[in-house]
Design a protein around this motif. Structure first.
Motif, mmCIF file in Angstrom:
data_model
loop_
_atom_site.group_PDB
_atom_site.id
_atom_site.type_symbol
_atom_site.label_atom_id
_atom_site.label_comp_id
_atom_site.label_asym_id
_atom_site.label_seq_id
_atom_site.Cartn_x
_atom_site.Cartn_y
_atom_site.Cartn_z
ATOM 1 N N GLU A 4 81.260 106.347 77.776
ATOM 2 C CA GLU A 4 80.632 105.946 79.032
ATOM 3 C C GLU A 4 80.251 104.483 79.160
ATOM 4 O O GLU A 4 80.043 103.940 78.130
ATOM 5 C CB GLU A 4 79.525 106.690 79.314
ATOM 6 C CG GLU A 4 79.653 108.282 79.222
ATOM 7 C CD GLU A 4 78.441 109.177 78.991
ATOM 8 O OE1 GLU A 4 78.021 109.572 80.030
ATOM 9 O OE2 GLU A 4 78.178 109.298 77.734
ATOM 10 N N ILE A 5 80.584 103.737 80.402
ATOM 11 C CA ILE A 5 80.210 102.543 80.379
ATOM 12 C C ILE A 5 79.443 102.385 81.690
ATOM 13 O O ILE A 5 80.004 102.443 82.795
ATOM 14 C CB ILE A 5 81.396 101.377 80.370
ATOM 15 C CG1 ILE A 5 80.967 100.138 80.761
ATOM 16 C CG2 ILE A 5 82.527 102.056 81.398
ATOM 17 C CD1 ILE A 5 82.199 98.961 80.526
ATOM 18 N N TRP A 6 78.181 101.661 81.604
ATOM 19 C CA TRP A 6 77.361 101.562 82.689
ATOM 20 C C TRP A 6 77.685 100.061 83.291
ATOM 21 O O TRP A 6 77.685 99.160 82.455
ATOM 22 C CB TRP A 6 75.913 101.521 82.345
ATOM 23 C CG TRP A 6 75.483 102.969 82.294
ATOM 24 C CD1 TRP A 6 74.879 103.805 83.647
ATOM 25 C CD2 TRP A 6 75.708 104.158 81.543
ATOM 26 N NE1 TRP A 6 74.409 105.123 83.174
ATOM 27 C CE2 TRP A 6 75.168 105.315 81.890
ATOM 28 C CE3 TRP A 6 76.250 104.032 80.326
ATOM 29 C CZ2 TRP A 6 74.988 106.454 81.131
ATOM 30 C CZ3 TRP A 6 75.941 105.275 79.527
ATOM 31 C CH2 TRP A 6 75.438 106.459 79.750
ATOM 32 N N SER A 7 77.708 99.817 84.283
ATOM 33 C CA SER A 7 77.986 98.578 85.021
ATOM 34 C C SER A 7 77.465 98.266 86.279
ATOM 35 O O SER A 7 77.178 99.186 87.120
ATOM 36 C CB SER A 7 79.480 98.287 85.002
ATOM 37 O OG SER A 7 80.148 98.543 84.045
ATOM 38 N N GLU A 8 77.187 96.929 86.639
ATOM 39 C CA GLU A 8 76.707 96.580 88.042
ATOM 40 C C GLU A 8 77.829 95.797 88.520
ATOM 41 O O GLU A 8 78.754 95.112 87.813
ATOM 42 C CB GLU A 8 75.507 95.474 88.023
ATOM 43 C CG GLU A 8 75.256 94.479 89.188
ATOM 44 C CD GLU A 8 74.832 95.524 90.460
ATOM 45 O OE1 GLU A 8 76.116 96.080 90.911
ATOM 46 O OE2 GLU A 8 73.904 95.601 90.790
ATOM 47 N N ILE A 9 78.324 96.212 89.641
ATOM 48 C CA ILE A 9 79.622 95.767 90.153
ATOM 49 C C ILE A 9 79.829 94.070 90.468
ATOM 50 O O ILE A 9 80.891 93.805 89.899
ATOM 51 C CB ILE A 9 79.925 96.215 91.796
ATOM 52 C CG1 ILE A 9 79.780 97.752 91.569
ATOM 53 C CG2 ILE A 9 81.027 95.496 92.448
ATOM 54 C CD1 ILE A 9 79.491 98.511 93.005
ATOM 55 N N THR A 10 78.824 93.334 90.693
ATOM 56 C CA THR A 10 78.978 92.121 90.645
ATOM 57 C C THR A 10 78.594 91.363 89.411
ATOM 58 O O THR A 10 78.461 89.816 89.693
ATOM 59 C CB THR A 10 77.985 91.639 92.051
ATOM 60 O OG1 THR A 10 76.525 92.161 91.771
ATOM 61 C CG2 THR A 10 78.636 92.101 93.272
ATOM 62 N N ALA A 173 70.882 105.333 81.685
ATOM 63 C CA ALA A 173 70.941 104.213 81.078
ATOM 64 C C ALA A 173 69.515 103.740 80.334
ATOM 65 O O ALA A 173 69.625 103.237 79.187
ATOM 66 C CB ALA A 173 71.655 102.997 81.861
ATOM 67 N N GLN A 174 68.656 103.470 81.328
ATOM 68 C CA GLN A 174 67.283 102.915 80.712
ATOM 69 C C GLN A 174 66.909 104.005 79.708
ATOM 70 O O GLN A 174 66.263 103.318 78.716
ATOM 71 C CB GLN A 174 66.389 102.699 81.853
ATOM 72 C CG GLN A 174 66.840 101.684 82.911
ATOM 73 C CD GLN A 174 66.084 101.508 84.133
ATOM 74 O OE1 GLN A 174 65.643 102.625 84.657
ATOM 75 N NE2 GLN A 174 65.756 100.496 84.329
ATOM 76 N N PHE A 183 76.768 98.322 79.388
ATOM 77 C CA PHE A 183 76.200 99.176 78.501
ATOM 78 C C PHE A 183 77.015 100.431 78.202
ATOM 79 O O PHE A 183 77.399 101.031 79.022
ATOM 80 C CB PHE A 183 74.771 99.761 78.829
ATOM 81 C CG PHE A 183 74.068 100.765 77.690
ATOM 82 C CD1 PHE A 183 73.515 100.022 76.574
ATOM 83 C CD2 PHE A 183 74.161 101.966 77.951
ATOM 84 C CE1 PHE A 183 72.882 100.860 75.650
ATOM 85 C CE2 PHE A 183 73.508 103.005 76.926
ATOM 86 C CZ PHE A 183 72.885 102.154 75.851
ATOM 87 N N ILE A 184 77.598 100.549 76.836
ATOM 88 C CA ILE A 184 78.512 101.504 76.521
ATOM 89 C C ILE A 184 77.810 102.407 75.513
ATOM 90 O O ILE A 184 77.123 102.201 74.618
ATOM 91 C CB ILE A 184 79.642 100.811 75.851
ATOM 92 C CG1 ILE A 184 80.431 99.947 76.919
ATOM 93 C CG2 ILE A 184 80.954 101.815 75.390
ATOM 94 C CD1 ILE A 184 81.458 98.861 76.286
ATOM 95 N N LEU A 185 78.323 103.653 75.817
ATOM 96 C CA LEU A 185 77.833 104.699 75.195
ATOM 97 C C LEU A 185 79.114 105.655 74.290
ATOM 98 O O LEU A 185 79.732 105.925 75.484
ATOM 99 C CB LEU A 185 76.709 105.642 75.727
ATOM 100 C CG LEU A 185 76.239 107.080 74.714
ATOM 101 C CD1 LEU A 185 75.148 106.411 73.838
ATOM 102 C CD2 LEU A 185 75.522 107.850 75.775
#
Length: 243
Positions: A4-10, A173-174, A183-185
């Motif tokens: 899993e990868i958490w991202s902000e688009i910009t 994520a937090q 952030f990758i899990l």
């Protein structure tokens, strides 16, 4: 294996981090057994809805960056992306804005079975073409490109039915210890913060795989051919399985 990868688009490091993760998975020996899932980590609540703020303005007014660093920081990411074959990768000459609607769009696309395709498409549109991803019309154009129903997408963006999911993903994520994006899990246990390079990500994938897939250790049986001992029976050489 679930990654899993958490991202902000910009976030320029997120687009680059996603590219690096794709490359690491492609080089991974067990890539056919990897389920890659993108998740939302919006960090743009202080930015204007609809975009219209330049990256230079955003760095100065929102993030407090000053002097030469306004030019140097984005150019550094652009140079890294070019070195890794991710071109064009437009950071400095781009706009920023509130990405909450875009994250809701991505959640909807994911529910339609287009998680990875939608994230790849929005990163390509934003960093590859410097297109807006902040307005409803811009997101409807992305929906068309992904083969999603335009009218239903408009209703989804209007009624906010995926707003809670986006918030829940950010909170998750937090809770996992993320203080920023990407952030990758890996497999729910192995956290990798930041845009690590491809080789590092590949090592993490291999380490996680080895931890959950220990090698089979075969102990020797009795020396007597075909003899049965207290721990089992050896296969005789004349048996079809031993031939």
């Amino acid at each position: 294996m679930k990654v899993e990868i958490w991202s902000e688009i910009t976030c320029p490091w997120c687009g680059l981090g996603s590219h690096r993760l794709d490359n690491a998975v492609e080089r991974f020996e067990h890539r056919d057994e990897v389920e890659l899932i993108h998740r939302s980590f919006p960090l743009s609540d202080r930015l204007p809805v609809g975009g219209g703020l330049s990256v230079r303005q955003g760095l100065k007014e929102i993030h407090g960056v000053s002097g030469d660093r306004v030019e140097v920081l984005p150019r550094r990411v652009e140079a890294l992306a070019e070195k890794e074959g991710l071109v064009p990768y437009i950071v400095l000459e781009n706009e920023v804005g509130n990405t909450r609607p875009a994250h809701e769009f991505l959640a909807y696309a994911s529910a339609q079975g287009k998680n990875r395709a939608a994230w790849d498409q929005i990163f390509r549109a934003y960093f590859g073409e410097a297109r807006s991803v902040f307005t409803v019309e811009a997101l409807l154009d992305l929906a068309d490109e992904l083969g999603l129903d335009r009218d239903e997408t408009r209703r989804v963006l209007g009624d906010g039915r995926f707003r809670q999911q986006v918030q829940d993903e950010a909170r998750q994520a937090q809770r996992l210890g993320a203080t920023g994006a990407p952030f990758i899990l890996i497999d729910g246990h192995y956290a990798v913060p930041g845009a690590q390079d491809t080789d590092t990500l590949l090592r993490r994938l291999r380490q996680a795989w080895d931890a959950t897939h220990p090698p089979l250790v075969q102990l020797p049986l009795a020396d007597a051919e075909g003899a049965c001992g207290p721990d089992g029976c050896a296969v005789p050489a004349t048996h079809p399985a031993g031939a």
